[in-house]
Write an enzyme that holds these catalytic residues in place. Structure first.
Site, PDB file in Angstrom:
ATOM      1  N   SER A  51       0.847  -1.201   0.000  1.00 10.88           N
ATOM      2  CA  SER A  51       0.000   0.000   0.000  1.00 10.88           C
ATOM      3  C   SER A  51       0.882   1.250   0.000  1.00 10.88           C
ATOM      4  O   SER A  51       1.648   1.460  -0.944  1.00 10.88           O
ATOM      5  CB  SER A  51      -0.947  -0.037   1.192  1.00 10.88           C
ATOM      6  OG  SER A  51      -1.898   0.995   1.112  1.00 10.88           O
ATOM      7  N   HIS A  74      -8.244   1.932  -0.668  1.00  7.65           N
ATOM      8  CA  HIS A  74      -8.190   1.087  -1.859  1.00  7.65           C
ATOM      9  C   HIS A  74      -9.599   0.678  -2.320  1.00  7.65           C
ATOM     10  O   HIS A  74      -9.845  -0.469  -2.683  1.00  7.65           O
ATOM     11  CB  HIS A  74      -7.309  -0.136  -1.615  1.00  7.65           C
ATOM     12  CG  HIS A  74      -5.878   0.252  -1.338  1.00  7.65           C
ATOM     13  ND1 HIS A  74      -5.049   0.765  -2.314  1.00  7.65           N
ATOM     14  CD2 HIS A  74      -5.159   0.250  -0.188  1.00  7.65           C
ATOM     15  CE1 HIS A  74      -3.878   1.044  -1.764  1.00  7.65           C
ATOM     16  NE2 HIS A  74      -3.919   0.748  -0.487  1.00  7.65           N
TER      17      HIS A  74
END
Length: 456
Positions: free
Chosen positions: A293, A401
């Site tokens: 991430s 996300h």
């Protein structure tokens, strides 16, 4: 006179090494001092001494004499930059290498005879000689980590215990190519594969992370100060990572401040860069990189595709934009749920229950994270529990996300248009594609710009 001399030495070393030494037996200051309402605090633990203003670091020394002769001195640092590692001399490494197991065993026996008989003050010099003679290319290698101990016998090294531990482990492990104990590390043969660095994402932060490393290594201190210059929060970034003692905040308050997305991402980036630079000091460099991430930004830096200043600026921007997309405090824009279940089962669960969520993190074959609006995550949680899947709600401010952070994606993608990317020979593996990043700068910007909302 003795107190004044000791105080002067302590202050000079603090200024030289840019370290705030601890004050002992002052963990719980008198509440009537009301330290939480002013600029003063009792520093009860060793902390890096950051320079957050243009003024130099200064330290005051006071020596009070019984006879009424009181002396006071104010010292100022000679140079703002830290140049040397602040070793305290309490750990030494003895390194041995040979061309065969038998020769290494004999070298260990010789080291036992020499080191056990050596006076404590000679051990650092002997350890340095062993490291000088060490050959990393030798097929058989053994490292011993020795610690200095102070007890009722006075200062000494745990040499006997470590050497005996090494001898026993050498016999017990036979022909094993690699083994280690608490203080002994053995390896044989060539390196089995390439070196990869994997950088963590949001959620890995915690107060005082890497505190000792940042206090010791110049490059680590510089990384934190550089990141702090790009951070525009109400409190300095370094104070959020390394909170002042006796600040009046509970441990939970401190964790909450650092957990906030606007602080967590630049904090993780600053510490990740610090650790990466320390590894390079010792000759460890990556041949491939990846980041989870947020950590993908640090991976691009580690591979040399962006510089440190760009990383810290993008980290601060990304954290701020994602925090703003997360809604107001107490009213998060969505939620995330970690689920212990096979990923294929989670895909089927989403379809079967018609859940408005995405499998945002494919962390392992049997563990993933669902992301979506709060109501949908609550439904997903109930469905998972009905199937006896273990779940954990993540302490985040938004559904990362997923489409719910679209508000942050567009301005971040715009900011990437002015970033200079320098693709190099070290591949950066993308969370989105699981393949190396493309080399064309526009393709890099496109892939990284969509990263905020794409699953990882």
């Amino acid at each position: 006179a003795a107190a004044g001399a000791a105080g002067l030495i302590k202050a000079v070393l603090a200024l030289q090494h840019k370290v705030l030494p601890p004050t002992l037996k002052a963990d719980d200051p008198d509440p009537d001092l009301q330290l939480d309402k002013g600029p003063f605090y009792l520093n009860s633990r060793t902390r890096p001494w950051f320079r957050t203003h243009k003024a130099p670091r200064r330290a005051g020394v006071s020596a009070f004499g019984f006879g009424g002769s009181n002396y006071h001195l104010v010292l100022e640092e000679y140079a703002a930059r830290k140049t040397a590692v602040a070793w305290d001399g309490s750990v030494e490494i003895v390194a041995l290498s040979e061309d065969s197991p038998e020769n290494l065993r004999q070298a260990l026996q010789a080291a036992q005879t020499l080191l056990k008989a050596a006076p404590p003050e000679d051990l650092p010099h002997l350890a340095r000689e062993y490291r000088r003679d060490y050959e990393p290319g030798h097929p058989h290698r053994l490292l011993l980590v020795l610690n200095r101990v102070e007890d009722n016998q006075g200062p000494h090294w745990n040499t006997d215990a470590v050497l005996d531990e090494a001898a026993q482990a050498f016999t017990a492990n036979g022909e094993a190519p690699f083994w280690h104990t608490r203080a002994c590390f053995y390896g044989s043969g060539p390196r089995p594969g390439r070196m990869a660095f994997l950088f963590p994402g949001q959620g890995s932060q915690y107060p005082d992370m890497a505190r000792d490393l940042v206090a010791w290594f110049p490059e680590a201190l510089e990384s934190l100060e550089s990141a702090a210059r790009h951070f525009s929060g109400e409190r300095p970034l370094t104070d959020l990572i390394y909170p002042r003692p006796s600040s009046g905040m509970t441990d939970r308050d401190i964790e909450e401040h650092l957990r906030h997305t606007a602080a967590a991402q630049p904090a993780i980036g600053a510490v990740s860069v610090a650790m990466e630079k320390i590894l390079r000091r010792f000759g460890l460099a990556p041949e491939a990189v990846c980041g989870h991430s947020y950590g993908e930004l640090v991976a691009l830096y580690s591979a040399g595709w962006i510089d440190a200043e760009t990383l810290h600026a993008l980290s601060a921007l990304r954290g701020r934009l994602m925090a703003e997309a997360g809604g107001r405090p107490g009213e998060p824009n969505g939620a995330m749920l970690a689920v212990k279940a096979p990923l294929d089962d989670l895909d089927r669960l989403i379809d079967a229950e018609s859940l408005d969520v995405v499998l945002a993190n494919r962390n392992s074959p049997d563990q993933g994270i669902l992301s979506g609006d709060t109501e949908s995550i609550q439904r997903a949680e109930a469905a998972c529990k009905a199937r006896q899947y273990r779940t954990v709600r993540l302490p985040v401010s938004a559904a990362f996300h997923s489409r719910l952070v679209e508000e942050a994606r567009a301005p971040f993608a715009d900011a990437l248009q002015s970033v200079v990317f320098r693709p190099g020979p070290i591949p950066v593996y993308s969370n989105t594609t699981a393949a190396p990043y493309p080399a064309a700068p526009d393709a890099i910007r496109s892939l990284l710009g969509q990263h905020l909302r794409n699953p990882v």
